[in-house]
Design a protein around this motif. Structure first.
Motif, PDB file in Angstrom:
ATOM      1  N   TYR A  91      22.080  44.492  75.803  1.00 24.84           N
ATOM      2  CA  TYR A  91      20.741  44.237  76.279  1.00 24.84           C
ATOM      3  C   TYR A  91      20.332  42.962  76.139  1.00 24.84           C
ATOM      4  N   TYR A  92      19.237  42.689  76.271  1.00 24.14           N
ATOM      5  CA  TYR A  92      18.264  41.305  76.153  1.00 24.14           C
ATOM      6  C   TYR A  92      16.947  41.676  75.855  1.00 24.14           C
ATOM      7  N   ASN A  93      16.497  40.933  75.001  1.00 25.25           N
ATOM      8  CA  ASN A  93      15.072  41.312  74.755  1.00 25.25           C
ATOM      9  C   ASN A  93      14.413  39.765  74.426  1.00 25.25           C
ATOM     10  N   LYS A  94      13.329  39.674  74.915  1.00 27.09           N
ATOM     11  CA  LYS A  94      12.616  38.379  74.772  1.00 27.09           C
ATOM     12  C   LYS A  94      10.914  38.765  74.572  1.00 27.09           C
ATOM     13  N   PHE A  95      10.733  37.893  73.525  1.00 29.71           N
ATOM     14  CA  PHE A  95       9.040  37.927  73.173  1.00 29.71           C
ATOM     15  C   PHE A  95       8.706  36.529  72.944  1.00 29.71           C
ATOM     16  N   ARG A  96       7.564  36.216  73.794  1.00 30.55           N
ATOM     17  CA  ARG A  96       7.293  34.767  73.692  1.00 30.55           C
ATOM     18  C   ARG A  96       5.574  34.768  73.782  1.00 30.55           C
ATOM     19  N   ILE A  97       5.051  33.561  73.005  1.00 34.96           N
ATOM     20  CA  ILE A  97       3.834  33.194  73.070  1.00 34.96           C
ATOM     21  C   ILE A  97       3.533  31.969  73.093  1.00 34.96           C
ATOM     22  N   GLY A  98       2.491  31.457  73.783  1.00 38.03           N
ATOM     23  CA  GLY A  98       2.290  29.991  74.083  1.00 38.03           C
ATOM     24  C   GLY A  98       0.716  29.499  74.468  1.00 38.03           C
ATOM     25  N   LEU A  99       0.591  28.560  74.648  1.00 39.65           N
ATOM     26  CA  LEU A  99      -0.745  28.138  74.698  1.00 39.65           C
ATOM     27  C   LEU A  99      -0.852  26.794  75.793  1.00 39.65           C
ATOM     28  N   GLY A 100      -1.606  26.426  76.706  1.00 40.24           N
ATOM     29  CA  GLY A 100      -1.531  25.476  77.397  1.00 40.24           C
ATOM     30  C   GLY A 100      -2.493  25.641  78.734  1.00 40.24           C
ATOM     31  N   ASP A 144      -1.487  23.523  82.838  1.00 36.80           N
ATOM     32  CA  ASP A 144      -0.694  23.813  83.780  1.00 36.80           C
ATOM     33  C   ASP A 144       0.796  23.759  83.044  1.00 36.80           C
ATOM     34  N   ILE A 145       0.870  23.261  82.072  1.00 37.13           N
ATOM     35  CA  ILE A 145       2.328  23.064  81.372  1.00 37.13           C
ATOM     36  C   ILE A 145       1.718  23.776  80.182  1.00 37.13           C
ATOM     37  N   ILE A 146       2.619  25.005  79.658  1.00 33.46           N
ATOM     38  CA  ILE A 146       2.283  25.576  78.524  1.00 33.46           C
ATOM     39  C   ILE A 146       3.477  25.514  77.468  1.00 33.46           C
ATOM     40  N   ILE A 147       3.133  25.155  76.312  1.00 27.54           N
ATOM     41  CA  ILE A 147       3.999  25.255  75.152  1.00 27.54           C
ATOM     42  C   ILE A 147       4.152  26.431  74.681  1.00 27.54           C
ATOM     43  N   PHE A 148       5.131  26.927  74.256  1.00 30.99           N
ATOM     44  CA  PHE A 148       5.624  28.196  73.743  1.00 30.99           C
ATOM     45  C   PHE A 148       6.699  28.360  72.548  1.00 30.99           C
ATOM     46  N   ALA A 149       6.620  29.377  72.044  1.00 35.00           N
ATOM     47  CA  ALA A 149       7.519  29.650  71.072  1.00 35.00           C
ATOM     48  C   ALA A 149       8.034  31.076  71.400  1.00 35.00           C
ATOM     49  N   ILE A 200      28.222  37.583  63.408  1.00 36.31           N
ATOM     50  CA  ILE A 200      26.784  37.853  63.909  1.00 36.31           C
ATOM     51  C   ILE A 200      26.802  39.175  64.540  1.00 36.31           C
ATOM     52  N   GLU A 201      26.152  40.281  64.011  1.00 33.77           N
ATOM     53  CA  GLU A 201      26.150  41.587  64.817  1.00 33.77           C
ATOM     54  C   GLU A 201      25.263  41.560  66.113  1.00 33.77           C
ATOM     55  N   ASP A 202      23.900  40.866  66.186  1.00 34.69           N
ATOM     56  CA  ASP A 202      23.117  40.662  67.355  1.00 34.69           C
ATOM     57  C   ASP A 202      22.884  39.185  67.299  1.00 34.69           C
ATOM     58  N   THR A 203      23.395  38.570  68.197  1.00 33.95           N
ATOM     59  CA  THR A 203      23.183  37.195  68.411  1.00 33.95           C
ATOM     60  C   THR A 203      21.876  37.006  69.109  1.00 33.95           C
ATOM     61  N   GLY A 204      21.262  35.661  69.056  1.00 33.65           N
ATOM     62  CA  GLY A 204      19.908  35.334  69.629  1.00 33.65           C
ATOM     63  C   GLY A 204      19.500  34.056  69.229  1.00 33.65           C
ATOM     64  N   SER A 205      18.304  33.893  69.222  1.00 30.17           N
ATOM     65  CA  SER A 205      17.729  32.537  69.162  1.00 30.17           C
ATOM     66  C   SER A 205      16.212  32.362  68.706  1.00 30.17           C
ATOM     67  N   ILE A 206      15.797  31.466  68.089  1.00 28.15           N
ATOM     68  CA  ILE A 206      14.327  31.291  68.038  1.00 28.15           C
ATOM     69  C   ILE A 206      13.949  29.972  68.496  1.00 28.15           C
ATOM     70  N   SER A 207      13.471  29.674  69.714  1.00 25.06           N
ATOM     71  CA  SER A 207      13.028  28.584  70.085  1.00 25.06           C
ATOM     72  C   SER A 207      11.642  27.979  70.536  1.00 25.06           C
ATOM     73  N   LEU A 208      11.626  26.732  70.742  1.00 20.45           N
ATOM     74  CA  LEU A 208      10.412  26.169  71.355  1.00 20.45           C
ATOM     75  C   LEU A 208      10.567  25.478  72.639  1.00 20.45           C
ATOM     76  N   GLY A 209       9.654  25.693  73.570  1.00 18.32           N
ATOM     77  CA  GLY A 209       9.908  24.962  74.726  1.00 18.32           C
ATOM     78  C   GLY A 209       8.562  24.830  75.620  1.00 18.32           C
ATOM     79  N   LEU A 210       8.615  24.445  76.823  1.00 18.46           N
ATOM     80  CA  LEU A 210       7.739  24.133  77.778  1.00 18.46           C
ATOM     81  C   LEU A 210       7.912  25.145  79.256  1.00 18.46           C
ATOM     82  N   THR A 211       6.752  25.582  79.562  1.00 20.05           N
ATOM     83  CA  THR A 211       7.089  26.618  80.922  1.00 20.05           C
ATOM     84  C   THR A 211       5.747  25.970  81.837  1.00 20.05           C
TER      85      THR A 211
END
Length: 199
Positions: free
Chosen positions: A155-164, A166-171, A183-194
């Motif tokens: 399965y794949y789960n994603k949770f995202r929050i951002g602010l901006g 025309d271009i939004i910065i998110f975590a 590692i039992e459940d792989t994944g990541s904590i990321s910063l980015g632009l959307t």
């Protein structure tokens, strides 16, 4: 004769005054109806499409924070970049602040030696703070496939929050329902632009 003249003058004045008042009320009602029609939300068939693009960098904790290497350099960063990810989504929006989308892309997490391709549906909320700034909330759920590791998937789960604007910065936080190495459940904590694009 004067009484008849006075009576006709009074009657005509009252009639004219009443007619003007009636027209005024009619105009006000028409204006109100027009305003309410403009405020009605569009039916589903008239709502538009949107695209959403993003690029992100996952981070991991720095295990050597505070240590000094053989060259005398101190490790002063709590977190270190640990790969790259990119996603693309297409969907429909019911206004410019709520939409449903289908998404795919890739995630590379270096420390886990993982290259994965998620395919997921998401709900996207972008309520406006003012004319130039919006919040972003996104939840996605689907399936993730590990590339180069046989038929490993989950399965794949994603949770995202951002602010901006025309271009939004998110975590965001993403979780794959499969394990790699210890590692039992792989994944990541990321910063980015959307970039959400509404049509």
């Amino acid at each position: 004769m004067r009484k008849i003249f006075f009576f006709l003058f009074t009657f005509l004045s009252i009639t004219t005054f009443s007619q003007t008042k009636k027209d005024t009320l009619t105009d006000k009602k028409s204006h109100l109806e027009s305003y309410l029609e403009q405020e009605k939300s569009k039916p589903l068939s008239e709502n538009g499409q949107f695209f959403i693009f993003d690029i992100s960098v996952p981070f991991r904790g720095n295990e050597t924070y505070g240590e000094i290497d053989e060259n005398g350099n101190r490790s002063d960063y709590w977190f270190l970049p640990d790969g790259i990810g990119a996603k693309f989504g297409y969907g429909i929006h019911f206004s410019e602040w709520i939409g449903l989308s289908l998404n795919t892309g890739f995630d590379v997490v270096a420390q886990q030696k993982l290259f994965s391709v998620p395919i997921y549906a998401s709900i996207v909320l972008t309520p406006r703070i003012n004319d130039d700034v919006s919040l972003l909330f996104q939840y996605g759920f689907g399936k993730s496939f590990a590339i180069g590791r046989g038929n490993l998937s989950g399965y794949y789960n994603k949770f995202r929050i951002g602010l901006g604007g025309d271009i939004i910065i998110f975590a965001d936080v993403s979780v794959n329902g499969f394990g790699v190495r210890d590692i039992e459940d792989t994944g990541s904590i990321s910063l980015g632009l959307t970039i959400p694009v509404f049509n």
